[in-house]
Motif scaffolding. Structure first.
Motif, mmCIF file in Angstrom:
data_model
loop_
_atom_site.group_PDB
_atom_site.id
_atom_site.type_symbol
_atom_site.label_atom_id
_atom_site.label_comp_id
_atom_site.label_asym_id
_atom_site.label_seq_id
_atom_site.Cartn_x
_atom_site.Cartn_y
_atom_site.Cartn_z
ATOM 1 N N ILE A 71 0.840 -1.206 0.000
ATOM 2 C CA ILE A 71 0.000 0.000 0.000
ATOM 3 C C ILE A 71 0.872 1.252 0.000
ATOM 4 O O ILE A 71 0.620 2.195 -0.747
ATOM 5 N N GLY A 72 1.896 1.247 0.829
ATOM 6 C CA GLY A 72 2.809 2.382 0.872
ATOM 7 C C GLY A 72 3.425 2.671 -0.480
ATOM 8 O O GLY A 72 3.477 3.814 -0.926
ATOM 9 N N GLU B 34 3.953 7.354 -5.162
ATOM 10 C CA GLU B 34 4.054 8.237 -6.330
ATOM 11 C C GLU B 34 3.075 9.409 -6.258
ATOM 12 O O GLU B 34 3.311 10.450 -6.842
ATOM 13 N N ARG B 35 1.978 9.231 -5.549
ATOM 14 C CA ARG B 35 0.953 10.280 -5.484
ATOM 15 C C ARG B 35 1.072 11.176 -4.263
ATOM 16 O O ARG B 35 0.766 12.363 -4.335
ATOM 17 N N ASN B 36 1.490 10.580 -3.124
ATOM 18 C CA ASN B 36 1.519 11.366 -1.889
ATOM 19 C C ASN B 36 2.541 10.783 -0.916
ATOM 20 O O ASN B 36 2.254 9.809 -0.219
ATOM 21 N N CYS B 37 3.694 11.405 -0.871
ATOM 22 C CA CYS B 37 4.802 10.926 -0.033
ATOM 23 C C CYS B 37 4.413 10.801 1.435
ATOM 24 O O CYS B 37 4.701 9.782 2.069
ATOM 25 N N PHE C 121 2.016 4.810 6.129
ATOM 26 C CA PHE C 121 1.873 3.360 5.982
ATOM 27 C C PHE C 121 3.182 2.645 6.314
ATOM 28 O O PHE C 121 3.184 1.630 7.005
ATOM 29 N N PHE C 122 4.296 3.172 5.804
ATOM 30 C CA PHE C 122 5.592 2.550 6.092
ATOM 31 C C PHE C 122 5.899 2.586 7.593
ATOM 32 O O PHE C 122 6.392 1.607 8.156
ATOM 33 N N ARG C 123 5.597 3.704 8.233
ATOM 34 C CA ARG C 123 5.862 3.810 9.678
ATOM 35 C C ARG C 123 4.980 2.853 10.483
ATOM 36 O O ARG C 123 5.435 2.232 11.444
ATOM 37 N N THR D 101 13.571 8.298 1.167
ATOM 38 C CA THR D 101 14.435 8.845 0.117
ATOM 39 C C THR D 101 13.592 9.561 -0.927
ATOM 40 O O THR D 101 13.902 10.681 -1.332
ATOM 41 N N LYS D 102 12.520 8.918 -1.348
ATOM 42 C CA LYS D 102 11.620 9.521 -2.341
ATOM 43 C C LYS D 102 11.051 10.848 -1.833
ATOM 44 O O LYS D 102 10.854 11.783 -2.604
ATOM 45 N N CYS D 103 10.822 10.924 -0.530
ATOM 46 C CA CYS D 103 10.272 12.139 0.080
ATOM 47 C C CYS D 103 11.371 13.134 0.476
ATOM 48 O O CYS D 103 11.093 14.127 1.146
ATOM 49 N N GLN D 104 12.609 12.829 0.101
ATOM 50 C CA GLN D 104 13.770 13.681 0.355
ATOM 51 C C GLN D 104 14.045 13.885 1.842
ATOM 52 O O GLN D 104 14.517 14.936 2.261
ATOM 53 N N LYS D 105 13.769 12.881 2.631
ATOM 54 C CA LYS D 105 14.085 12.896 4.064
ATOM 55 C C LYS D 105 15.304 11.992 4.241
ATOM 56 O O LYS D 105 15.208 10.866 4.726
ATOM 57 N N TYR D 106 16.444 12.502 3.794
ATOM 58 C CA TYR D 106 17.626 11.681 3.615
ATOM 59 C C TYR D 106 18.242 11.156 4.908
ATOM 60 O O TYR D 106 18.664 10.003 4.948
#
Length: 85
Positions: A3-4, A9-12, A18-20, A41-46
């Motif tokens: 689900i995550g 692709e639509r909403n980081c 979901f991942f958390r 990474t995709k959400c730029q939270k490196y």
């Protein structure tokens, strides 16, 4: 996890929820932490992604997980991103 990824692709931010949640439910799964690293990474939270990938590698090493090389690859990618900042 699925689900995550579908939402990523639509909403980081929603995907990260979901991942958390998945990490809370399955804290000993290296795959869960690797997936969260990808989402972060995709959400730029490196930095958070780095921490998540490290957790995946650590768990995989302790569990002799066959996917360890893949988790290490994710960790190396995020290290390069952080180094280039």
């Amino acid at each position: 996890n699925r689900i995550g990824y579908n939402i990523l692709e639509r909403n980081c931010e929603i995907a990260l929820e979901f991942f958390r949640e998945n990490a809370k439910r399955y804290p000993d799964s290296p795959n869960v932490w690797d997936s969260m690293g990808e989402g972060l990474t995709k959400c730029q939270k490196y930095q958070e992604a780095y921490d998540s990938y490290q957790k995946a590698v650590s768990l995989a090493e302790n569990q002799n997980d066959e996917s360890l090389p893949m988790y290490k690859e994710g960790l190396e990618k995020i290290k390069k991103i952080l180094k280039g900042r």
